[in-house]
Design a protein around this motif. Sequence first.
Motif, PDB file in Angstrom:
ATOM      1  N   LYS A 126      -2.698 110.378  98.907  1.00 60.31           N
ATOM      2  CA  LYS A 126      -3.778 110.068  99.842  1.00 60.31           C
ATOM      3  C   LYS A 126      -4.138 111.395 100.661  1.00 60.31           C
ATOM      4  CE  LYS A 126      -5.295 106.847 103.438  1.00 60.31           C
ATOM      5  NZ  LYS A 126      -4.810 105.506 104.274  1.00 60.31           N
ATOM      6  N   LYS A 127      -5.496 111.688 100.951  1.00 64.07           N
ATOM      7  CA  LYS A 127      -5.997 112.814 101.681  1.00 64.07           C
ATOM      8  C   LYS A 127      -7.128 112.356 102.577  1.00 64.07           C
ATOM      9  CE  LYS A 127      -3.309 116.058 100.053  1.00 64.07           C
ATOM     10  NZ  LYS A 127      -2.479 116.895 100.638  1.00 64.07           N
ATOM     11  N   SER A 128      -7.515 113.027 103.528  1.00 64.09           N
ATOM     12  CA  SER A 128      -8.646 112.826 104.451  1.00 64.09           C
ATOM     13  C   SER A 128      -9.317 114.091 104.609  1.00 64.09           C
ATOM     14  CB  SER A 128      -8.282 112.153 105.757  1.00 64.09           C
ATOM     15  OG  SER A 128      -7.717 113.262 106.499  1.00 64.09           O
ATOM     16  N   ILE A 129     -10.803 114.023 104.828  1.00 67.71           N
ATOM     17  CA  ILE A 129     -11.766 115.148 105.014  1.00 67.71           C
ATOM     18  C   ILE A 129     -12.683 114.557 106.239  1.00 67.71           C
ATOM     19  CG2 ILE A 129     -13.250 114.121 103.239  1.00 67.71           C
ATOM     20  CD1 ILE A 129     -13.760 117.015 102.576  1.00 67.71           C
ATOM     21  N   THR A 130     -12.804 115.476 107.079  1.00 64.41           N
ATOM     22  CA  THR A 130     -13.950 115.440 108.152  1.00 64.41           C
ATOM     23  C   THR A 130     -15.250 115.963 107.501  1.00 64.41           C
ATOM     24  OG1 THR A 130     -12.109 115.261 109.714  1.00 64.41           O
ATOM     25  CG2 THR A 130     -14.302 115.879 110.648  1.00 64.41           C
ATOM     26  N   VAL A 131     -16.228 115.277 107.810  1.00 63.12           N
ATOM     27  CA  VAL A 131     -17.641 115.482 107.439  1.00 63.12           C
ATOM     28  C   VAL A 131     -18.684 115.767 108.725  1.00 63.12           C
ATOM     29  CG1 VAL A 131     -19.923 115.067 105.897  1.00 63.12           C
ATOM     30  CG2 VAL A 131     -17.288 114.720 104.944  1.00 63.12           C
ATOM     31  N   GLY A 132     -18.872 117.012 108.910  1.00 62.89           N
ATOM     32  CA  GLY A 132     -19.844 117.198 110.025  1.00 62.89           C
ATOM     33  C   GLY A 132     -18.981 117.160 111.184  1.00 62.89           C
ATOM     34  N   ASP A 133     -19.187 116.463 112.343  1.00 65.55           N
ATOM     35  CA  ASP A 133     -18.461 116.254 113.386  1.00 65.55           C
ATOM     36  C   ASP A 133     -17.608 115.197 113.333  1.00 65.55           C
ATOM     37  OD1 ASP A 133     -19.933 114.239 113.913  1.00 65.55           O
ATOM     38  OD2 ASP A 133     -21.283 115.243 115.611  1.00 65.55           O
ATOM     39  N   GLY A 134     -17.838 114.278 112.237  1.00 66.43           N
ATOM     40  CA  GLY A 134     -16.878 113.259 112.181  1.00 66.43           C
ATOM     41  C   GLY A 134     -16.886 112.045 112.999  1.00 66.43           C
ATOM     42  N   THR A 135     -17.978 112.008 113.884  1.00 62.43           N
ATOM     43  CA  THR A 135     -18.040 110.768 114.962  1.00 62.43           C
ATOM     44  C   THR A 135     -18.649 109.686 114.538  1.00 62.43           C
ATOM     45  OG1 THR A 135     -20.315 111.908 115.433  1.00 62.43           O
ATOM     46  CG2 THR A 135     -18.484 112.641 116.551  1.00 62.43           C
ATOM     47  N   VAL A 136     -19.190 109.604 113.515  1.00 61.34           N
ATOM     48  CA  VAL A 136     -19.823 108.189 113.115  1.00 61.34           C
ATOM     49  C   VAL A 136     -18.940 107.289 112.655  1.00 61.34           C
ATOM     50  CG1 VAL A 136     -21.206 106.985 111.107  1.00 61.34           C
ATOM     51  CG2 VAL A 136     -22.025 109.437 112.221  1.00 61.34           C
ATOM     52  N   ALA A 137     -18.025 107.603 111.736  1.00 59.54           N
ATOM     53  CA  ALA A 137     -16.884 106.650 111.739  1.00 59.54           C
ATOM     54  C   ALA A 137     -15.900 106.164 112.639  1.00 59.54           C
ATOM     55  CB  ALA A 137     -15.899 107.243 110.364  1.00 59.54           C
ATOM     56  N   GLU A 138     -15.697 107.157 113.582  1.00 69.38           N
ATOM     57  CA  GLU A 138     -14.864 106.774 114.684  1.00 69.38           C
ATOM     58  C   GLU A 138     -15.804 105.802 115.786  1.00 69.38           C
ATOM     59  OE1 GLU A 138     -13.607 110.289 116.755  1.00 69.38           O
ATOM     60  OE2 GLU A 138     -12.680 111.067 114.830  1.00 69.38           O
ATOM     61  N   ASN A 139     -17.046 106.012 115.782  1.00 66.06           N
ATOM     62  CA  ASN A 139     -17.818 104.892 116.558  1.00 66.06           C
ATOM     63  C   ASN A 139     -17.939 103.760 115.959  1.00 66.06           C
ATOM     64  OD1 ASN A 139     -18.073 107.024 118.624  1.00 66.06           O
ATOM     65  ND2 ASN A 139     -19.959 107.695 117.793  1.00 66.06           N
ATOM     66  N   GLU A 140     -17.908 103.612 114.711  1.00 66.38           N
ATOM     67  CA  GLU A 140     -18.332 102.152 113.889  1.00 66.38           C
ATOM     68  C   GLU A 140     -16.938 101.430 113.489  1.00 66.38           C
ATOM     69  OE1 GLU A 140     -20.883 103.173 110.855  1.00 66.38           O
ATOM     70  OE2 GLU A 140     -22.825 103.629 112.120  1.00 66.38           O
ATOM     71  N   ASP A 141     -15.940 102.180 113.562  1.00 63.93           N
ATOM     72  CA  ASP A 141     -14.675 101.370 113.023  1.00 63.93           C
ATOM     73  C   ASP A 141     -14.491  99.967 113.575  1.00 63.93           C
ATOM     74  OD1 ASP A 141     -14.200 103.485 111.288  1.00 63.93           O
ATOM     75  OD2 ASP A 141     -12.451 104.406 112.271  1.00 63.93           O
ATOM     76  N   GLU A 142     -14.507  99.985 115.002  1.00 64.46           N
ATOM     77  CA  GLU A 142     -14.111  98.720 115.541  1.00 64.46           C
ATOM     78  C   GLU A 142     -15.445  97.562 115.090  1.00 64.46           C
ATOM     79  OE1 GLU A 142     -13.258  96.868 119.923  1.00 64.46           O
ATOM     80  OE2 GLU A 142     -13.099  98.959 119.611  1.00 64.46           O
ATOM     81  N   GLN A 143     -16.506  98.005 115.093  1.00 67.64           N
ATOM     82  CA  GLN A 143     -17.417  97.072 115.022  1.00 67.64           C
ATOM     83  C   GLN A 143     -17.440  96.673 113.478  1.00 67.64           C
ATOM     84  OE1 GLN A 143     -21.228  98.920 115.755  1.00 67.64           O
ATOM     85  NE2 GLN A 143     -20.834  99.341 118.013  1.00 67.64           N
ATOM     86  N   HIS A 144     -17.269  97.701 112.560  1.00 71.56           N
ATOM     87  CA  HIS A 144     -17.142  97.262 111.176  1.00 71.56           C
ATOM     88  C   HIS A 144     -16.075  95.941 111.014  1.00 71.56           C
ATOM     89  CE1 HIS A 144     -15.728  97.271 107.181  1.00 71.56           C
ATOM     90  NE2 HIS A 144     -17.026  97.700 106.959  1.00 71.56           N
ATOM     91  N   ASP A 145     -14.964  96.359 111.450  1.00 73.23           N
ATOM     92  CA  ASP A 145     -13.608  95.243 111.132  1.00 73.23           C
ATOM     93  C   ASP A 145     -14.168  94.060 111.743  1.00 73.23           C
ATOM     94  OD1 ASP A 145     -12.403  97.402 109.906  1.00 73.23           O
ATOM     95  OD2 ASP A 145     -11.174  97.910 111.644  1.00 73.23           O
ATOM     96  N   GLU A 146     -14.730  93.988 113.073  1.00 72.73           N
ATOM     97  CA  GLU A 146     -14.825  92.826 113.574  1.00 72.73           C
ATOM     98  C   GLU A 146     -16.191  91.903 112.894  1.00 72.73           C
ATOM     99  OE1 GLU A 146     -16.412  93.548 117.503  1.00 72.73           O
ATOM    100  OE2 GLU A 146     -14.174  94.079 118.312  1.00 72.73           O
ATOM    101  N   ALA A 147     -16.987  92.666 112.413  1.00 75.66           N
ATOM    102  CA  ALA A 147     -18.140  91.887 111.575  1.00 75.66           C
ATOM    103  C   ALA A 147     -17.663  91.548 110.312  1.00 75.66           C
ATOM    104  CB  ALA A 147     -19.200  93.170 111.331  1.00 75.66           C
ATOM    105  N   ASN A 148     -16.558  92.148 109.725  1.00 78.77           N
ATOM    106  CA  ASN A 148     -16.069  91.791 108.395  1.00 78.77           C
ATOM    107  C   ASN A 148     -14.656  90.815 108.547  1.00 78.77           C
ATOM    108  OD1 ASN A 148     -17.763  93.009 106.304  1.00 78.77           O
ATOM    109  ND2 ASN A 148     -17.615  94.504 107.814  1.00 78.77           N
ATOM    110  N   GLY A 149     -14.364  90.757 109.753  1.00 77.35           N
ATOM    111  CA  GLY A 149     -12.967  90.018 109.702  1.00 77.35           C
ATOM    112  C   GLY A 149     -11.647  90.482 109.065  1.00 77.35           C
TER     113      GLY A 149
END
Length: 254
Positions: A126-149
């Motif tokens: 497994k690897k990871s990559i930061t695209v641009g400033d990488g802020t979009v995913a960090e801001n939306e992670d919690e909302q996504h998990d709550e919305a999808n249960g």
Amino acid sequence: MKKIVFLLVITALVSLTACGETKKDNEKNTEDELKTLDVEFKVPETADTGETVKLHALVTYGDEKVKDAEKVEFEYWEKGKEDDSTKIESTNNEDGTYSAEVTFDHDGVYEMYAHVTAEGLHTMPKKSITVGDGTVAENEDEQHDEANGHEHSAHAEGFSMHFMKPENVKVNQENDMTVHLQMDETPLENASVRYEIWNEESPDKHEWVETEEANPGEYKAIHLFKKSGSYVVVVHVENDEGLHEHEEHQIKVN
């Protein structure tokens, strides 16, 4: 008397030959057992939005490069959104390396696996990559998990789990349910893995399904869903070293 001596000599030679062959076979088996399937997975640490990113995997079995792997597939997703992953087949460069290209259309932190099946084994660094400033995913992670249960609890350091969620699941049809486990990028063997399953319409009725380790780190089970609807599947993992992990997924049954 000469005949007896002759027969004894022949018998001794046959026994020595058999022992020699057995020794060679045992040495070969031991050598095969010591070999491991290794993947050197290379991914840039950062990239720009819209930039072409090359994924590269070098596959070896023991000291030999694997030029004919059964399957090499890359899977990537935005961090926190593993259920929305994308899979792409690799190009076999016929020199033990496998590659593919991908672009990301917005900033974020992306994670990815290199799924490799060869020599009867499966591994998935497994690897990871930061695209641009990488802020979009960090801001939306919690909302996504709550919305999808979905519950993706923080795993122990070095531990990774990949549940291959079945697609197009039908009522009263057998479905293969497979999960791959690794510890420090090595297949996690001899674990106790169970699926806890329930229909969201009947949250008090839980089924427990035991798995079998089909290949090192690969655990499988067959399950039949008797009613359509939305199901929760929790993968439970334990071993004798005190590991206790779980991960929750949703499956739609038609």
